[in-house]
Scaffold this active site. Structure first.
Site, short mmCIF file in Angstrom:
data_model
loop_
_atom_site.label_atom_id
_atom_site.label_comp_id
_atom_site.label_asym_id
_atom_site.label_seq_id
_atom_site.Cartn_x
_atom_site.Cartn_y
_atom_site.Cartn_z
N ARG A 49 0.86 -1.18 0.00
CA ARG A 49 0.00 0.00 0.00
C ARG A 49 0.90 1.23 0.00
NH1 ARG A 49 2.48 1.95 3.74
NH2 ARG A 49 0.94 3.61 3.79
N GLY A 50 0.27 2.41 -0.11
CA GLY A 50 1.04 3.64 -0.26
C GLY A 50 1.13 3.97 -1.75
N ARG A 91 -7.43 -0.13 -6.64
CA ARG A 91 -7.72 0.93 -5.66
C ARG A 91 -7.95 2.24 -6.43
NH1 ARG A 91 -4.24 1.24 -0.36
NH2 ARG A 91 -6.14 2.30 0.33
N GLN A 198 -1.74 2.23 10.06
CA GLN A 198 -0.46 2.31 9.34
C GLN A 198 0.61 3.02 10.18
OE1 GLN A 198 -3.44 2.99 8.01
NE2 GLN A 198 -3.52 2.61 5.83
N ASP A 239 -1.98 11.01 -1.78
CA ASP A 239 -2.37 9.97 -2.75
C ASP A 239 -2.77 10.57 -4.08
OD1 ASP A 239 -2.90 8.76 0.06
OD2 ASP A 239 -2.65 7.10 -1.36
N ASN A 249 -5.21 12.56 1.08
CA ASN A 249 -4.29 11.68 1.83
C ASN A 249 -5.13 10.90 2.84
OD1 ASN A 249 -1.59 10.73 2.39
ND2 ASN A 249 -1.72 11.82 4.32
O1 MRU Z 1 -4.43 3.28 2.37
P1 MRU Z 1 -2.94 3.46 2.23
O2 MRU Z 1 -2.15 2.87 3.34
O3 MRU Z 1 -2.46 3.02 0.86
O4 MRU Z 1 -2.76 5.03 2.30
C1 MRU Z 1 -1.47 5.56 2.21
C2 MRU Z 1 -1.41 7.02 2.42
O5 MRU Z 1 -2.41 7.67 2.60
C3 MRU Z 1 -0.07 7.66 2.28
O6 MRU Z 1 0.02 8.78 3.09
C4 MRU Z 1 0.12 8.09 0.81
O7 MRU Z 1 -0.12 7.03 -0.05
C5 MRU Z 1 1.47 8.63 0.57
S1 MRU Z 1 2.68 7.37 0.48
C6 MRU Z 1 4.19 8.02 0.18
#
Ligand code: MRU
Length: 350
Positions: A49-50, A91, A198, A239, A249
């Site tokens: 994820r991220g 996603r 997270q 994101d 985000n």
């Molecule tokens: O749902 P996730 O864990 O994929 O969400 C991740 C985030 O919101 C992060 O802050 C974002 O992707 C930036 S990652 C460098």
């Protein structure tokens, strides 16, 4: 055939291997994907994820999709379109996913005369290039962002925008890493980041591994630690960033921006330009993922809410551009008005 390895993922000629982020920090186990469908599942189920990490992962999924093809050459284009669409459906919010898949698709479309083997090698090189570039990009974000960190700062971050959310090094955590590498002393406060945790599970694990001073707090403690003067700076990832600077985000980021504004604390987004989506004029146009209610009603296997309770679980929120002090990118720090400063950064990349 080539190989590539980072903390988040490994490419091993015919498979991509992910550290299973669902299991961290309790277990360090790995998930192997040999088909694009398995990569789709790994992104959807948050093994990986991220935003930048899922972009690079999808690029390897696209390579696997090409490898799976065994039919007549004239059917290849339709197959690759189906592979791309499937991966893109994993996603909805992080635009890096679509950015990486479009880059792979453009390359595929521009090389119609290659043999199947040559095509696979070409796509594989591109997926590895996306991964390597991501690390260099994050280091540049780190260098640019370190200038806003002062020696002795308390820095609040949310979710995980670290090495695990990227191919390596991280965006928001990249800024913190760079500042530390320059000799600045910092204290990081990591929001636990309900409901998926997270911050508790990944950010605190990552920073402890890097010997960076980290204190874990529950999300609802952020206002109080700001009031007490423990926080001088907020740095988070993104994101998807709209053309006007509105930034999506992890859910809870918007609340932090309000708290930061109330307490006069600078609030920065750190993200690569691949997270900027100029086709979205503003945050209203950013699709926000809604995830399973189980993430709220359970922690792991344990139910914490009554059966049948109504839930709402948006995975992201949007912070308006005028609450963001600066957007730290690999090209420098964009300042408001972002429609002008971000557009300028794109001009300088072409
Ligand atoms: O749902 P996730 O864990 O994929 O969400 C991740 C985030 O919101 C992060 O802050 C974002 O992707 C930036 S990652 C460098």
């Amino acid at each position: 055939m080539a190989r590539f390895k980072s903390i988040t993922l490994e490419w091993r000629e015919d498979r991509v291997i992910f550290i299973d982020q669902r299991k961290l920090p309790i277990e360090e186990v790995y998930v192997e994907c040999k088909t694009h469908e398995e990569v789709y599942g790994a992104i959807k189920d948050m093994v990986v994820r991220g935003a930048p990490a899922i972009g690079a992962s999808a690029a390897f999924g696209y390579v696997l999709g090409a490898m799976e093809f065994k039919k007549k050459p004239e059917e290849l284009a339709a197959h690759m379109k189906a592979v791309k669409d499937r991966l893109a459906g994993s996603r909805p919010t992080a635009v890096n996913l679509f950015w990486a898949l479009e880059r792979m698709e453009r390359l595929f479309a521009s090389t119609p005369s290659l043999s199947h083997d040559e095509l696979i090698k070409t796509l594989e090189r591109e997926a590895i290039a996306i991964s390597r570039e991501d690390i260099l990009t994050n280091m540049a974000i780190g260098m640019n962002g370190a200038s806003v960190v002062r020696d002795g700062d308390g820095i609040l971050t949310h979710c995980n925008a670290g090495a695990l959310a990227t191919v390596d090094y991280g965006t928001a955590l990249g800024v913190i890493r760079s500042a530390v590498e320059m000799g600045k002393r910092v204290r990081v406060y990591a929001d636990e980041t309900r409901p998926y945790l997270q911050g508790a599970r990944l950010t605190s694990w990552e920073l402890m591994k890097s010997c960076i001073d980290v204190t874990l707090i529950c999300d609802n403690m952020a206002g109080w630690i700001m009031k007490k003067g423990y926080v001088n700076l907020v740095v988070v990832g993104a994101d998807r960033i709209a053309a006007n600077g509105d930034s999506a985000n992890k859910i809870g980021t918007y609340s932090l921006a309000i708290l930061a504004q109330k307490h006069g604390i600078p609030f920065y987004i750190a993200a690569p330009l691949s997270t900027v989506d100029l086709s979205c004029n503003n945050g209203e146009e950013i699709p926000i993922e809604e995830r399973s209610h189980r993430e709220i009603t359970h922690i792991g296997e344990i139910r914490i809410a009554p059966e049948g309770v109504k839930c709402y679980n948006p995975a992201f929120d949007v912070t308006p551009w005028n609450m963001i002090t600066g957007i730290i990118t690999e090209k420098g720090i964009a300042r408001p008005p972002y429609d002008v400063s971000l557009a300028k950064m794109f001009e300088s990349t072409h």
